[in-house]
Design an enzyme around this catalytic site. Structure first.
Site, PDB file in Angstrom:
ATOM      1  CG  ASP A  30      -2.198   0.865   0.928  1.00 10.69           C
ATOM      2  OD1 ASP A  30      -2.151   1.714   0.029  1.00 10.69           O
ATOM      3  OD2 ASP A  30      -3.198   0.731   1.654  1.00 10.69           O
TER       4      ASP A  30
HETATM    5  C1  BGC Z   1      -5.200   3.100   0.342  1.00 10.62           C
HETATM    6  C2  BGC Z   1      -5.445   2.028  -0.693  1.00 10.62           C
HETATM    7  C3  BGC Z   1      -5.325   2.621  -2.073  1.00 10.62           C
HETATM    8  C4  BGC Z   1      -3.947   3.254  -2.204  1.00 10.62           C
HETATM    9  C5  BGC Z   1      -3.623   3.788  -3.581  1.00 10.62           C
HETATM   10  C6  BGC Z   1      -3.962   3.939   0.069  1.00 10.62           C
HETATM   11  O1  BGC Z   1      -3.917   5.057   0.870  1.00 10.62           O
HETATM   12  O2  BGC Z   1      -5.068   2.481   1.606  1.00 10.62           O
HETATM   13  O3  BGC Z   1      -6.696   1.423  -0.484  1.00 10.62           O
HETATM   14  O4  BGC Z   1      -5.523   1.629  -3.041  1.00 10.62           O
HETATM   15  O5  BGC Z   1      -3.865   4.317  -1.274  1.00 10.62           O
HETATM   16  O6  BGC Z   1      -4.288   4.958  -3.827  1.00 10.62           O
END
Ligand code: BGC
Length: 736
Positions: A296
């Site tokens: 993530d």
């Molecule tokens: C979130 C994810 C998301 C990622 C990319 C993160 O802050 O937890 O769910 O896919 O950002 O944008």
């Protein structure tokens, strides 16, 4: 094609890609340098290769060249700040691809990724659907697949082929600010709705120009923070992990889902990004996942900055890659890349380990058809903004809206009546759409279609005499209320996403509760409409309201669908996908253990069972009535290899056509691990005309009754079970 055949074909095709020895990819890898390989494991955000001037985003060719030529970056993602037009997307994607193919020695195409979590979120004019929590309330898996298909078609038509969705976290902690992104608190419901969505995204061939790769997220246990905050610690026993949190991922792996994103938080003291046991032993070896594991956002760096399990970035990169991360959302700099190169050169991470990850990433690109047609596919353009998508999202909102209370059948209201509409969510689009709606936080309503109606707009359209009162004008506008027949008070939450959505208390803000208390003086029937991403406590004000309509965050058509329910244009059929708590200190799920709802009565040590949420999981009223009858089991004994056939009749005994959700629960009467009071095993939704009855059949096998025992194995123990449907139940005996 039958559903089963579709499913088998889907699994066969997708797994074939992931497993087969892949000569082209192997040959490619054999020619790549360490630097080129590590570049394929690196993912940067658009901000690293673009600048924003006066609200317009322009790719910065020099930065893009540097990313590709010097660092060999293989993938990019998301947006700088806001949504872009289709033309802008096409421009970005084709420029990135052109640059990549001209500067990248091996002609490996670039991959772009996006969060299209309830529609093609970052594209102006795209179709947004209700959030997952509302989709789960529909209990209609076809709607979930359609939502996935429309999203995939629009995303692909913008040129993007990889979607960071769906969330398969089971929503068992309602404080968690990402609760609305889940399909609710029940494992079976999450599995069914999640898989249906993935089928919609991936179709049966990712080369099709209406499919995108799905990303099941966030592996695993993100949704169970102890304190309810985003990215906080969770303590999850091995038993709970296997019984509650792993199964949706396990099923999605079986389906052949291409990619998986890792939980940003920690479980039992170990950040998941550094947890080799979970990311390799469980995910790869036990579950058999063959696809790409993506980190993530900035989460490898956070092993140093937040979790404090790594001394420095290099150590963090070592921990994460060693644990099993294939692709890192860095996303702002090249430190991951340089550190990983060093670690390989120093022999701390083997080149074999790097090759594994690079192969997975390249196979994903190949499966998506990027090697054959790397540029935006013109044939996909007609998939954008089709008028039928508006019907699809309206259908979903209509089936999501859940009628929680309807004292003396106060609803539906005749359109000749005079309504006053007020409250913070009455005339707010951001409270309909929720997060990830053209912007991450969903707070910029300038992107919403002017034609989408708020709750007030939609009420006004149907009953022209209705009036809206602004939040601060109650005193001046008393006369309007005195002249009204009904008060519609709209409460709940504005949009928020992730950590900014943290709260300390599930109670509705005091101003909202006070508003309802003030409205009591008018002595008019009060209809409470809730639009919220999680259940905010309404215990004090619920008795003051004659009806309660739950809107969740149901997207662009939420206002219209809510008004249709209020005036009876549609008959509500949504069912709560979570237990609506009565008290902030009593956040039990429907499948709690007996002990958690045991109360001491009369004499000491004499216990009774008293589970008393505001509204239970599965609750949702209709304007018609249904009678359940003749629950029949094919046998009073189930033997391991066999199946139990369960049938039941449901009759519409009212005067209106209506949809009814039939939920089948099982109850294990005695087990070696304390059993839940009941567990949802099956559900279906049917439509019945007045007076019509249907016989519904389900089948249960032994594995569907199983639980995780003390040796962490799925078992079904011999003994008595109950099957519960509606208000009926039947007992049977299970033997191995
Ligand atoms: C979130 C994810 C998301 C990622 C990319 C993160 O802050 O937890 O769910 O896919 O950002 O944008």
């Amino acid at each position: 094609m039958s559903k089963k055949l579709f499913m088998l074909l889907h699994i066969a095709v997708l797994q074939a890609f992931a497993q087969a020895p892949n000569n082209k990819i192997d040959q490619l890898i054999s020619k790549m340098s360490i630097e080129e390989k590590v570049g394929q494991m690196t993912n940067l955000t658009l901000a690293t290769i673009a600048d924003e001037k006066d609200g317009t985003v322009i790719l910065n060719q020099a930065k893009l060249n540097e990313a590709i030529q010097k660092y060999h970056i293989g993938s990019f993602q998301n947006v700088l700040t806001h949504a872009y037009s289709v033309q802008e997307w096409h421009g970005f994607l084709d420029t990135i691809q052109k640059t990549t193919l001209s500067l990248e020695k091996h002609k490996i195409p670039s991959l772009y990724c996006i969060d299209a979590v309830h529609g093609a979120n970052y594209t102006k004019g795209s179709t947004l659907f209700p959030h997952n929590i509302a989709m789960a309330a529909t209990r209609n898996i076809n709607l979930a697949t359609i939502g996935g298909q429309v999203t995939a078609a629009e995303v692909r038509a913008t040129g993007i082929r990889y979607n960071f969705s769906p969330v398969l976290d089971v929503g068992r902690q309602p404080l968690w600010p990402r609760f609305a992104e889940t399909f609710g608190e029940d494992v079976h419901l999450v599995k069914e709705m999640g898989l249906a969505t993935i089928k919609g995204y991936e179709g049966n061939n990712l080369k099709n120009t209406n499919s995108v790769a799905a990303c099941m997220k966030h592996f695993v246990g993100y949704s169970a923070p102890n304190v309810g905050k985003d990215r906080a610690t969770a303590n999850i026993s091995d038993l709970q992990l296997r019984e509650l949190y792993l199964p949706p991922f396990q099923e999605a792996v079986k389906l052949g889902t291409q990619t998986l994103m890792v939980n940003s938080a920690e479980i039992n003291g170990i950040p998941v990004h550094a947890n080799k046991f979970l990311l390799t032993d469980v995910l790869r070896k036990e579950l058999g996942f063959k696809g790409v594991v993506i980190s993530d956002w900035e989460d490898i760096k956070k092993l140093v900055e937040r979790h404090k399990t790594a001394e420095n970035y290099k150590d963090a990169v070592f921990q994460a890659v060693n644990a099993g991360i294939d692709l890192c959302i860095v996303p702002f700099d090249y430190q991951f890349t340089t550190n990983l190169i060093q670690l390989v050169k120093e022999g701390k991470i083997s080149i074999e380990r790097i090759n594994q990850s690079v192969k997975r990433v390249l196979i994903l690109k190949q499966t998506l058809g990027l090697f054959d047609q790397p540029f935006v596919e013109k044939s996909a353009y007609p998939q954008l903004f089709r008028p039928e998508y508006k019907t699809n999202t309206l259908d979903a909102a209509r089936e999501a809206i859940t009628l929680l209370k309807n004292e003396n059948n106060v609803l539906p209201i005749s359109k000749t009546k005079n309504l006053v509409v007020l409250g913070p969510t009455a005339h707010s689009k951001t409270s309909m759409f929720g997060c990830w709606s053209y912007t991450w936080q969903g707070q910029d309503s300038s992107y919403f279609d002017k034609k989408d109606l708020t709750v007030f707009d939609a009420i006004k359209e149907k009953s022209n005499a209705s009036k809206y009162i602004k939040n601060d004008e109650l005193e001046q506008q008393k006369e309007k209320i005195q002249n009204a027949d009904y008060i519609v008070v709209c409460l709940g939450e504005d949009a928020y996403a992730e950590t900014p959505g943290n709260i300390h208390d599930l109670e509705l803000p005091i101003e909202q509760k006070n508003l309802v208390k003030q409205l009591q003086q008018f002595n008019k029937p009060i209809i409470l409409v809730l639009q919220e991403g999680r259940p905010r406590i309404v215990r004090e004000i619920e008795p003051l309201c004659k009806a309660v309509v739950m809107g969740y965050w149901s997207g662009p058509q939420a206002g219209r669908a809510i008004a249709e329910v209020i005036f009876g244009d549609i008959n509500p059929s949504g069912k709560l996908p979570f237990t609506y708590p009565r008290f902030t200190g009593d956040l039990l799920t429907y499948d709690h253990k007996f002990l958690d709802a045991a109360v001491e009565v009369a004499s000491p040590y004499s216990y009774n069972y008293q589970f008393n949420p505001q509204w239970p999981f599965g609750h949702g009223l209709s304007y018609t009535s249904f009678k359940y009858d003749s629950l029949t089991l094919s046998s009073d004994t189930l033997v391991k290899a066999n199946k139990l056939k369960i049938t039941i009749s449901i009759k519409n005994t009212g005067n209106l056509e209506g949809k009814e959700v039939i939920e089948l629960y099982s109850k294990d009467l005695v087990a070696s691990i304390t059993p839940s009071v009941k567990r949802l095993r099956k559900f279906t939704k049917i439509n019945l005309k007045p007076g019509e009855s249907k016989r519904v059949a389900f089948e249960i096998n032994s594995s569907e009754l199983a639980f995780i025992n003390k040796d962490l194995k799925w078992v079904t123990e011999k003994g008595q079970f109950e099957i519960l449907i509606g208000d009926l139940k039947k007992t049977f005996y299970y033997k191995n």
